[in-house]
Design a protein around this motif. Structure first.
Motif, PDB file in Angstrom:
ATOM      1  N   GLU A   1       0.868  -1.173   0.000  1.00 35.32           N
ATOM      2  CA  GLU A   1       0.000   0.000   0.000  1.00 35.32           C
ATOM      3  C   GLU A   1       0.903   1.221   0.000  1.00 35.32           C
ATOM      4  O   GLU A   1       1.894   1.261   0.728  1.00 35.32           O
ATOM      5  CB  GLU A   1      -0.880   0.023   1.248  1.00 35.32           C
ATOM      6  N   VAL A   2       0.573   2.201  -0.835  1.00 35.22           N
ATOM      7  CA  VAL A   2       1.353   3.434  -0.876  1.00 35.22           C
ATOM      8  C   VAL A   2       0.426   4.631  -0.785  1.00 35.22           C
ATOM      9  O   VAL A   2      -0.696   4.602  -1.279  1.00 35.22           O
ATOM     10  CB  VAL A   2       2.245   3.546  -2.143  1.00 35.22           C
ATOM     11  N   ASP A   3       0.915   5.656  -0.132  1.00 39.33           N
ATOM     12  CA  ASP A   3       0.170   6.899   0.003  1.00 39.33           C
ATOM     13  C   ASP A   3       0.700   7.862  -1.048  1.00 39.33           C
ATOM     14  O   ASP A   3       1.817   8.349  -0.940  1.00 39.33           O
ATOM     15  CB  ASP A   3       0.363   7.468   1.411  1.00 39.33           C
ATOM     16  N   LEU A   4      -0.099   8.102  -2.068  1.00 35.03           N
ATOM     17  CA  LEU A   4       0.299   9.023  -3.127  1.00 35.03           C
ATOM     18  C   LEU A   4      -0.334  10.390  -2.924  1.00 35.03           C
ATOM     19  O   LEU A   4      -0.322  11.223  -3.821  1.00 35.03           O
ATOM     20  CB  LEU A   4      -0.071   8.458  -4.502  1.00 35.03           C
ATOM     21  N   GLY A   5      -0.902  10.618  -1.742  1.00 36.76           N
ATOM     22  CA  GLY A   5      -1.468  11.919  -1.427  1.00 36.76           C
ATOM     23  C   GLY A   5      -2.753  12.213  -2.168  1.00 36.76           C
ATOM     24  O   GLY A   5      -3.063  13.357  -2.455  1.00 36.76           O
ATOM     25  N   ARG A   6      -3.514  11.195  -2.475  1.00 40.57           N
ATOM     26  CA  ARG A   6      -4.736  11.379  -3.263  1.00 40.57           C
ATOM     27  C   ARG A   6      -5.984  10.951  -2.495  1.00 40.57           C
ATOM     28  O   ARG A   6      -7.000  10.642  -3.094  1.00 40.57           O
ATOM     29  CB  ARG A   6      -4.637  10.584  -4.559  1.00 40.57           C
ATOM     30  N   ASP A   7      -5.893  10.878  -1.195  1.00 39.68           N
ATOM     31  CA  ASP A   7      -7.022  10.538  -0.330  1.00 39.68           C
ATOM     32  C   ASP A   7      -7.618   9.159  -0.605  1.00 39.68           C
ATOM     33  O   ASP A   7      -8.789   8.937  -0.354  1.00 39.68           O
ATOM     34  CB  ASP A   7      -8.126  11.606  -0.418  1.00 39.68           C
ATOM     35  N   GLN A   8      -6.819   8.251  -1.151  1.00 40.50           N
ATOM     36  CA  GLN A   8      -7.230   6.860  -1.256  1.00 40.50           C
ATOM     37  C   GLN A   8      -5.994   5.979  -1.232  1.00 40.50           C
ATOM     38  O   GLN A   8      -4.879   6.464  -1.402  1.00 40.50           O
ATOM     39  CB  GLN A   8      -8.084   6.549  -2.482  1.00 40.50           C
ATOM     40  N   THR A   9      -6.203   4.724  -0.976  1.00 40.88           N
ATOM     41  CA  THR A   9      -5.090   3.797  -0.918  1.00 40.88           C
ATOM     42  C   THR A   9      -4.756   3.324  -2.322  1.00 40.88           C
ATOM     43  O   THR A   9      -5.631   2.917  -3.069  1.00 40.88           O
ATOM     44  CB  THR A   9      -5.450   2.588  -0.037  1.00 40.88           C
ATOM     45  N   TYR A  10      -3.475   3.396  -2.646  1.00 44.49           N
ATOM     46  CA  TYR A  10      -2.987   2.864  -3.915  1.00 44.49           C
ATOM     47  C   TYR A  10      -2.089   1.685  -3.615  1.00 44.49           C
ATOM     48  O   TYR A  10      -1.549   1.554  -2.514  1.00 44.49           O
ATOM     49  CB  TYR A  10      -2.218   3.937  -4.702  1.00 44.49           C
ATOM     50  N   TYR A  11      -1.941   0.829  -4.599  1.00 39.89           N
ATOM     51  CA  TYR A  11      -1.130  -0.369  -4.465  1.00 39.89           C
ATOM     52  C   TYR A  11      -0.026  -0.318  -5.501  1.00 39.89           C
ATOM     53  O   TYR A  11      -0.240   0.104  -6.636  1.00 39.89           O
ATOM     54  CB  TYR A  11      -1.998  -1.620  -4.633  1.00 39.89           C
ATOM     55  N   ASP A  12       1.150  -0.732  -5.085  1.00 40.04           N
ATOM     56  CA  ASP A  12       2.326  -0.669  -5.935  1.00 40.04           C
ATOM     57  C   ASP A  12       2.811  -2.090  -6.207  1.00 40.04           C
ATOM     58  O   ASP A  12       3.253  -2.775  -5.287  1.00 40.04           O
ATOM     59  CB  ASP A  12       3.410   0.147  -5.235  1.00 40.04           C
ATOM     60  N   PRO A  13       2.738  -2.527  -7.478  1.00 40.40           N
ATOM     61  CA  PRO A  13       3.195  -3.876  -7.803  1.00 40.40           C
ATOM     62  C   PRO A  13       4.690  -3.961  -8.068  1.00 40.40           C
ATOM     63  O   PRO A  13       5.194  -5.034  -8.405  1.00 40.40           O
ATOM     64  CB  PRO A  13       2.414  -4.179  -9.096  1.00 40.40           C
ATOM     65  N   ASN A  14       5.428  -2.879  -7.900  1.00 41.50           N
ATOM     66  CA  ASN A  14       6.825  -2.826  -8.303  1.00 41.50           C
ATOM     67  C   ASN A  14       7.823  -3.106  -7.187  1.00 41.50           C
ATOM     68  O   ASN A  14       9.028  -3.075  -7.426  1.00 41.50           O
ATOM     69  CB  ASN A  14       7.125  -1.459  -8.938  1.00 41.50           C
ATOM     70  N   PHE A  15       7.363  -3.367  -5.971  1.00 41.70           N
ATOM     71  CA  PHE A  15       8.291  -3.587  -4.863  1.00 41.70           C
ATOM     72  C   PHE A  15       8.990  -4.937  -4.925  1.00 41.70           C
ATOM     73  O   PHE A  15      10.020  -5.120  -4.317  1.00 41.70           O
ATOM     74  CB  PHE A  15       7.590  -3.417  -3.510  1.00 41.70           C
ATOM     75  N   LEU A  16       8.425  -5.879  -5.672  1.00 44.44           N
ATOM     76  CA  LEU A  16       9.106  -7.162  -5.824  1.00 44.44           C
ATOM     77  C   LEU A  16      10.427  -6.967  -6.556  1.00 44.44           C
ATOM     78  O   LEU A  16      11.449  -7.522  -6.169  1.00 44.44           O
ATOM     79  CB  LEU A  16       8.234  -8.149  -6.611  1.00 44.44           C
ATOM     80  N   ASP A  17      10.394  -6.177  -7.629  1.00 44.21           N
ATOM     81  CA  ASP A  17      11.595  -5.931  -8.429  1.00 44.21           C
ATOM     82  C   ASP A  17      12.509  -4.891  -7.792  1.00 44.21           C
ATOM     83  O   ASP A  17      13.726  -4.979  -7.914  1.00 44.21           O
ATOM     84  CB  ASP A  17      11.213  -5.457  -9.834  1.00 44.21           C
ATOM     85  N   LYS A  18      11.916  -3.875  -7.158  1.00 52.08           N
ATOM     86  CA  LYS A  18      12.690  -2.771  -6.587  1.00 52.08           C
ATOM     87  C   LYS A  18      12.178  -2.465  -5.180  1.00 52.08           C
ATOM     88  O   LYS A  18      11.423  -1.525  -4.990  1.00 52.08           O
ATOM     89  CB  LYS A  18      12.568  -1.539  -7.474  1.00 52.08           C
ATOM     90  N   PRO A  19      12.590  -3.256  -4.191  1.00 54.71           N
ATOM     91  CA  PRO A  19      12.029  -3.107  -2.840  1.00 54.71           C
ATOM     92  C   PRO A  19      12.383  -1.802  -2.134  1.00 54.71           C
ATOM     93  O   PRO A  19      11.727  -1.429  -1.180  1.00 54.71           O
ATOM     94  CB  PRO A  19      12.591  -4.305  -2.079  1.00 54.71           C
ATOM     95  N   GLU A  20      13.374  -1.092  -2.598  1.00 57.70           N
ATOM     96  CA  GLU A  20      13.804   0.125  -1.907  1.00 57.70           C
ATOM     97  C   GLU A  20      13.457   1.409  -2.665  1.00 57.70           C
ATOM     98  O   GLU A  20      14.043   2.446  -2.419  1.00 57.70           O
ATOM     99  CB  GLU A  20      15.315   0.084  -1.660  1.00 57.70           C
ATOM    100  N   HIS A  21      12.491   1.351  -3.578  1.00 59.61           N
ATOM    101  CA  HIS A  21      12.218   2.567  -4.344  1.00 59.61           C
ATOM    102  C   HIS A  21      11.301   3.523  -3.588  1.00 59.61           C
ATOM    103  O   HIS A  21      10.632   3.159  -2.645  1.00 59.61           O
ATOM    104  CB  HIS A  21      11.659   2.245  -5.741  1.00 59.61           C
ATOM    105  N   ASN A  22      11.347   4.779  -4.024  1.00 58.40           N
ATOM    106  CA  ASN A  22      10.583   5.868  -3.421  1.00 58.40           C
ATOM    107  C   ASN A  22       9.719   6.507  -4.503  1.00 58.40           C
ATOM    108  O   ASN A  22       9.801   6.129  -5.669  1.00 58.40           O
ATOM    109  CB  ASN A  22      11.556   6.897  -2.839  1.00 58.40           C
ATOM    110  N   HIS A  23       8.914   7.486  -4.120  1.00 57.56           N
ATOM    111  CA  HIS A  23       7.986   8.098  -5.071  1.00 57.56           C
ATOM    112  C   HIS A  23       8.072   9.624  -5.061  1.00 57.56           C
ATOM    113  O   HIS A  23       8.104  10.229  -4.002  1.00 57.56           O
ATOM    114  CB  HIS A  23       6.545   7.693  -4.737  1.00 57.56           C
ATOM    115  N   LEU A  24       8.076  10.195  -6.253  1.00 59.90           N
ATOM    116  CA  LEU A  24       7.947  11.628  -6.444  1.00 59.90           C
ATOM    117  C   LEU A  24       6.640  11.818  -7.218  1.00 59.90           C
ATOM    118  O   LEU A  24       6.429  11.167  -8.235  1.00 59.90           O
ATOM    119  CB  LEU A  24       9.121  12.189  -7.257  1.00 59.90           C
ATOM    120  N   ILE A  25       5.750  12.654  -6.698  1.00 59.93           N
ATOM    121  CA  ILE A  25       4.441  12.872  -7.317  1.00 59.93           C
ATOM    122  C   ILE A  25       4.368  14.306  -7.802  1.00 59.93           C
ATOM    123  O   ILE A  25       4.566  15.249  -7.036  1.00 59.93           O
ATOM    124  CB  ILE A  25       3.282  12.587  -6.330  1.00 59.93           C
ATOM    125  N   CYS A  26       4.084  14.465  -9.092  1.00 54.21           N
ATOM    126  CA  CYS A  26       3.948  15.803  -9.656  1.00 54.21           C
ATOM    127  C   CYS A  26       2.570  16.340  -9.283  1.00 54.21           C
ATOM    128  O   CYS A  26       1.548  15.706  -9.556  1.00 54.21           O
ATOM    129  CB  CYS A  26       4.106  15.773 -11.172  1.00 54.21           C
TER     130      CYS A  26
END
Length: 169
Positions: free
Chosen positions: A74-99
């Motif tokens: 589960e990731v918080d993209l600042g959009r008032d809902q829960t989003y899911y990220d399927p990319n942590f299997l390949d890149k477990p240490e990644h972060n997010h920048l939201i425009c």
């Protein structure tokens, strides 16, 4: 989805006394058939493109199982809902920048951030169990020229609602 991930979900379901079902398989296929972040409703739509019988309730239950077994985050993209990220299997240490201008999500990894996190937590006497970095930012291209290629494509309807890119800083 990798064979390792398939085995992980099968082992997890078996350990909980649950079985693999056609509907769960379709939801897993939809969830890992994209690199895009998605919310439960978007996953429901993706799964129904594969099998029209997939119910919303089954999507929510399966999402909870995928998060619990560590395949989705589960990731918080600042959009008032829960989003899911399927990319942590390949890149477990990644972060997010939201425009903030076009909603584009850029995934990034940076060795300096990992070192800084390690230094901060050790100095303060903690051992991190998880971490999340989310940077909300405005588009420099839009500020300079009044146009952002991603925003223009999104407004024209030629991009997914939550397009993202990958970067290694």
């Amino acid at each position: 989805m990798t064979e390792t991930a398939r085995q992980q979900i099968e082992t997890f379901l078996s350990g909980k006394g649950l079985r693999r079902t056609k509907q769960r398989d379709v939801i897993v296929e939809a969830a890992f058939g994209t690199k895009e972040h998605f919310n439960a409703e978007e996953l429901h739509e993706m799964a129904r493109r594969i099998d029209r019988t997939i119910s919303r309730a089954t999507v929510y239950r399966t999402l909870a199982l995928l998060v619990e077994c560590g395949l989705l985050r589960e990731v918080d993209l600042g959009r008032d809902q829960t989003y899911y990220d399927p990319n942590f299997l390949d890149k477990p240490e990644h972060n997010h920048l939201i425009c903030l201008d076009c909603d584009r999500v850029v995934e990034f990894e940076d060795d300096h951030i990992a070192l800084m996190e390690d230094c901060i937590t050790r100095r303060l006497g903690f051992t991190p169990s998880s971490k999340t970095i989310r940077i909300a930012a405005n588009c420099d291209q839009l500020a300079r020229s009044g146009h952002c290629a991603y925003r223009d494509q999104k407004l024209a309807g030629t991009l997914p609602a939550h397009s993202h890119a990958h970067a290694h800083a």
